[in-house]
Design an enzyme around this catalytic site. Structure first.
Site, short mmCIF file in Angstrom:
data_model
loop_
_atom_site.label_atom_id
_atom_site.label_comp_id
_atom_site.label_asym_id
_atom_site.label_seq_id
_atom_site.Cartn_x
_atom_site.Cartn_y
_atom_site.Cartn_z
NE ARG A 225 41.35 39.62 49.25
CZ ARG A 225 41.23 40.49 50.25
NH1 ARG A 225 41.85 40.29 51.39
NH2 ARG A 225 40.48 41.59 50.11
CD GLU B 17 37.96 44.21 35.78
OE1 GLU B 17 38.57 43.32 35.14
OE2 GLU B 17 38.44 44.77 36.80
CG HIS C 4 37.10 46.42 39.71
ND1 HIS C 4 37.20 45.15 39.18
CD2 HIS C 4 36.49 46.28 40.92
CE1 HIS C 4 36.67 44.28 40.04
NE2 HIS C 4 36.22 44.94 41.10
CB CYS D 169 33.41 43.00 41.48
SG CYS D 169 33.20 44.41 42.58
N1 PCA Z 1 34.42 45.51 45.13
C1 PCA Z 1 34.44 44.10 45.43
C2 PCA Z 1 33.01 43.75 45.72
C3 PCA Z 1 32.30 45.03 45.93
C4 PCA Z 1 33.22 46.07 45.44
O1 PCA Z 1 32.96 47.27 45.32
C5 PCA Z 1 35.09 43.26 44.33
O2 PCA Z 1 35.96 43.78 43.62
O3 PCA Z 1 34.74 42.09 44.16
#
Ligand code: PCA
Length: 216
Positions: A91, A81, A168, A144
């Protein structure tokens, strides 16, 4: 010994497992080279609480590097990111039932922060190991991004934190069987990828200049 804080999240959205915590947990205590050690912490998938727990861990551990991991179901690569935005827009409700819509995370903070990890060098190292990786221009507007933004804000006042950011990761194969077209990545590949990224981030002073942008 330098401390590297590695976080992962609780399962959310009806899932029974979250690969981000499975991987972080499996790396807790691992030494990277001679002078650094990973310390892993689990964060709840909850607005507010996740950030308070992260801040407490930063105060306690005084890490020199922080990498927060999260699950991004539907993505095929390890997603480095680039940017955290000062906005919650959920959402679905979080694990405590909260669903903030169009809320500022930290009033009077900037609209956004950039990751201070050498994300392109990390992407390059992953790809050299044969692990799919990409730069992502948005961490979304859910928990996140909330944690990523809070981390980068706190990092501006914690002198010890040299580098911090968010990655991610895809579904595990066991999660993807429910969704016929969903991409996934094996635990072992993602775990090796996280070690590879940490190693690169520790050893790189500057990022590499590499085209990895996006048109949309
Ligand atoms: N993914 C979510 C929140 C917790 C996670 O592992 C996100 O992408 O916001």
């Amino acid at each position: 010994m330098k401390r590297i804080l590695l976080t992962g999240f609780d399962p959310f959205g009806g899932e029974k497992i979250n690969p981000s915590w499975e991987i972080a947990k499996s790396l807790d205590g691992m030494k990277i080279g001679k002078s650094a050690q990973i310390i892993s912490r689990q964060l709840p998938c909850e607005f507010g609480t996740s950030l308070h727990l992260l801040e407490a861990a930063l105060r306690e551990l005084q890490p020199s590097m922080v990498i927060c991991l999260g699950q991004a179901g539907g993505r095929a690569e390890m997603s480095l990111e680039r940017i955290a935005i000062n906005l919650d827009d959920a959402r679905i409700p979080d694990n405590a039932g909260a669903q903030p819509i169009d809320n500022t995370i930290i009033p009077d903070a900037p609209a956004a922060y950039f990751s201070t990890l050498p994300i392109k060098a990390m992407m390059q190292s992953l790809q050299k190991q044969g692990i799919p990786a990409a730069i992502s221009q948005t961490a979304g507007t859910y928990v996140c991004n909330h944690v990523f933004f809070g981390l980068m804000h706190v990092a501006t006042t914690h002198q010890c934190i040299e580098k911090a950011g968010f990655v991610h990761i895809p579904y595990l194969p066991s999660q993807a069987i429910k969704f016929p077209q969903a991409p996934s990545m094996s635990f072992d590949v993602m775990r090796a990828g996280v070690v590879c990224m940490i190693d690169t981030a520790l050893n790189r002073k500057e990022d590499v200049k590499l085209a990895a942008g996006a048109n949309h």
